[in-house]
Design an enzyme around this catalytic site. Sequence first.
Site, PDB file in Angstrom:
ATOM      1  N   LEU A  15      33.497 -22.780 -64.090  1.00  0.00           N
ATOM      2  CA  LEU A  15      32.983 -22.019 -65.145  1.00  0.00           C
ATOM      3  C   LEU A  15      32.824 -20.586 -64.715  1.00  0.00           C
ATOM      4  CD1 LEU A  15      30.313 -24.423 -66.962  1.00  0.00           C
ATOM      5  CD2 LEU A  15      32.695 -23.723 -67.655  1.00  0.00           C
ATOM      6  N   GLY A  16      33.071 -20.316 -63.560  1.00  0.00           N
ATOM      7  CA  GLY A  16      32.878 -19.000 -63.048  1.00  0.00           C
ATOM      8  C   GLY A  16      31.432 -18.825 -62.255  1.00  0.00           C
ATOM      9  N   ILE A  19      31.435 -16.076 -59.786  1.00  0.00           N
ATOM     10  CA  ILE A  19      31.394 -14.414 -60.359  1.00  0.00           C
ATOM     11  C   ILE A  19      30.312 -14.375 -61.077  1.00  0.00           C
ATOM     12  CG2 ILE A  19      32.381 -13.257 -62.159  1.00  0.00           C
ATOM     13  CD1 ILE A  19      34.807 -14.122 -61.300  1.00  0.00           C
ATOM     14  N   GLU A 141      24.120 -20.079 -54.118  1.00  0.00           N
ATOM     15  CA  GLU A 141      24.961 -20.737 -54.911  1.00  0.00           C
ATOM     16  C   GLU A 141      25.378 -22.373 -54.502  1.00  0.00           C
ATOM     17  OE1 GLU A 141      28.871 -19.074 -55.770  1.00  0.00           O
ATOM     18  OE2 GLU A 141      29.583 -20.975 -56.788  1.00  0.00           O
ATOM     19  N   CYS A 380      51.284 -11.557 -43.739  1.00  0.00           N
ATOM     20  CA  CYS A 380      51.218 -12.396 -42.839  1.00  0.00           C
ATOM     21  C   CYS A 380      52.558 -13.243 -42.980  1.00  0.00           C
ATOM     22  CB  CYS A 380      50.106 -13.485 -43.167  1.00  0.00           C
ATOM     23  SG  CYS A 380      49.503 -14.191 -41.836  1.00  0.00           S
ATOM     24  N   LEU A 381      52.547 -14.511 -43.454  1.00  0.00           N
ATOM     25  CA  LEU A 381      53.969 -15.061 -43.414  1.00  0.00           C
ATOM     26  C   LEU A 381      54.986 -14.376 -43.999  1.00  0.00           C
ATOM     27  CD1 LEU A 381      55.474 -17.807 -43.128  1.00  0.00           C
ATOM     28  CD2 LEU A 381      54.899 -18.414 -45.265  1.00  0.00           C
ATOM     29  N   ARG A 461      48.734 -18.805 -36.659  1.00  0.00           N
ATOM     30  CA  ARG A 461      48.995 -19.278 -35.478  1.00  0.00           C
ATOM     31  C   ARG A 461      50.054 -18.608 -34.668  1.00  0.00           C
ATOM     32  NH1 ARG A 461      46.095 -23.643 -34.715  1.00  0.00           N
ATOM     33  NH2 ARG A 461      45.840 -24.463 -36.975  1.00  0.00           N
ATOM     34  N   HIS A 506      45.921  -9.717 -42.920  1.00  0.00           N
ATOM     35  CA  HIS A 506      45.812  -9.943 -44.501  1.00  0.00           C
ATOM     36  C   HIS A 506      44.924  -8.781 -45.027  1.00  0.00           C
ATOM     37  CE1 HIS A 506      46.946 -14.442 -45.140  1.00  0.00           C
ATOM     38  NE2 HIS A 506      46.842 -14.254 -43.931  1.00  0.00           N
ATOM     39  N   GLU A 508      44.420  -7.832 -47.936  1.00  0.00           N
ATOM     40  CA  GLU A 508      43.607  -8.324 -49.179  1.00  0.00           C
ATOM     41  C   GLU A 508      42.141  -8.677 -48.858  1.00  0.00           C
ATOM     42  OE1 GLU A 508      46.179  -9.995 -47.757  1.00  0.00           O
ATOM     43  OE2 GLU A 508      45.965 -12.175 -48.048  1.00  0.00           O
TER      44      GLU A 508
HETATM   45  N1  GLN Z   1      52.201 -19.814 -41.113  1.00  0.00           N
HETATM   46  C1  GLN Z   1      52.246 -18.653 -40.356  1.00  0.00           C
HETATM   47  C2  GLN Z   1      51.390 -18.785 -39.080  1.00  0.00           C
HETATM   48  O1  GLN Z   1      50.693 -19.657 -39.003  1.00  0.00           O
HETATM   49  C3  GLN Z   1      51.521 -17.647 -41.569  1.00  0.00           C
HETATM   50  C4  GLN Z   1      50.024 -17.833 -41.603  1.00  0.00           C
HETATM   51  C5  GLN Z   1      49.687 -17.192 -43.024  1.00  0.00           C
HETATM   52  O2  GLN Z   1      50.377 -16.410 -43.766  1.00  0.00           O
HETATM   53  N2  GLN Z   1      48.242 -17.039 -43.106  1.00  0.00           N
HETATM   54  O3  GLN Z   1      51.345 -18.076 -38.387  1.00  0.00           O
END
Ligand code: GLN
Length: 539
Positions: A15-16, A19, A141, A380-381, A461, A506, A508
């Site tokens: 339901l949020g 947020i 929360e 990342c990946l 990893r 990352h 983001e």
């Molecule tokens: N699977 C990759 C790793 O373990 C990338 C992980 C990811 O994108 N967070 O390094």
Amino acid sequence: MVKYIFVTGGVLSSLGKGIASASIGTLLKSRGLKVSMLKFDPYINVDPGTMNPYQHGEVFVTKDGAETDLDLGHYERFVGVNLSRYNNVTAGQIYSCIIGKERKGKYLGKTIQVIPHITDEIQDRIRKVAKLDKAYIVIVEIGGTVGDIESLPFLEAVRQFRLEEGKDNTLFIHLTLLPYVPSAGELKTKPTQHSVGRLREIGIQPDFVLCRTQLPLTEKARNKISLFCNVEKKNVIQAIDVDNIYEVPLRFEKEGLTDKIMKQLGLKNKKKDLTEWNGLVEKINSANKLVRVAVVGKYVQMKDAYKSVIEAFTHAGASNHAKVSLEWIESESINNENEDILSSFQAILVPGGFGLRGIEGKIKAIQFAREHNLPFLGLCLGMQCAVIEFARNVANLKGANSTEFDSNTPYPVIDLLPEQRKIKDRGGTMRLGEYECRLEEGSLSWSAYQRSLVYERHRHRYEFNNKYKDILKKAGLRIAGMYPEKNLVEIIELTNHPWFVATQFHPEYNSKPQSPHPLFRDFVKAAMQKTLPRERVSI
Ligand code: GLN
């Protein structure tokens, strides 16, 4: 005296609540109060790190390297704070802590029970957050829905907490759903009555009911909820659906929620300052250009898996006066025959992920971006796949791969570090949290950040294999960012391409509405330079 606000949820999940809690944080912060946030997750996992994104959505990583619930991402973005591992506590953590103490003999002679041992530990965690974050207000929360077996110890703990801290220092807010039933032509309050009833059975009387609704709350519904839930009518608050989640605090403010909370907690009513927040919402809503970005990933049926990526695009779009339309492409579906579908986008993003499924499709999409000069951002990946693609198709290392997907590859361009190879446990053992990254002057990343030293969060990893650094560099790959202490590659770029950046970290997780992430901002800007066929440009 610290004040505590507890947010519970009823009727159904999603339901949020996250947020709503984060929005209350925004509002109290706008009155000059130091706010911190805590999320209790009643499941038995120690953290969500080992869960499948289909089960849990995104795993949000804090600066200090904790794998946490995605609501912490909302808290950081709405309250503008950086949280830590202490801001997300699961039942698994509570139980393993108590069992650990029992094995050490801390309870010799005693029987360990949910009340008081588990409930005391839960209460300690709440006070710990107040202390560590030096907060004046802690918003707690409680995950799950009232009525779940797992959440009972948490609800019992906060019931006792009010008894100890006093009525003037604690406040309970319950979020429910008011479904609209077309045949009856009205909003139904019965599920709300039942869920508040469940709360009261355990001894919690909510002070406020937040009513999630599609349609404006009618006078009749307000009266009914007030009467049957034993909540003052003025404290029955409408939480109407909105397109832009950053509007939620403003809607609550309109309902007078901040003043009412402050009055009940005996807080001095300081002048509100929501100018910046208003500006932000205005900026998001008034964007007049459309940018189409393809997200080629594996969990495209489960958008919650990419929550922070989606939000980073909202922030980056707003700062470019654009609305970013993300179109989700299942990486497994891309092959030589249909890769042309990618030409209808202005840019391509390949996000993070784990495991072999869909890898070849991601590599195809990256090749397409490289060969067609489409702006590309790999996370990342996504960065690891970009290295594999470049190794195979530019540096001529046929069969190059990551050892995550092919342990017998002749060219392991992405591999485990020796210290990672030794690790057998799966939980909390990746490279996690914030690390330093030194940028190469003149690179696209350097020009985005306008700094040479940045700090970004990690969750992986595998790493770029330095054995191939020279070969790949010679073939035209730019190493734009490094973690100097361990000599690890953090960012790669292409020099003969308009905008191609891929990061091992990352970005983001660090994007905030008031400070969009520089890489997302410049990626969107680069995408806007790309023209599309006419029929695809209207908003
Ligand atoms: N699977 C990759 C790793 O373990 C990338 C992980 C990811 O994108 N967070 O390094």
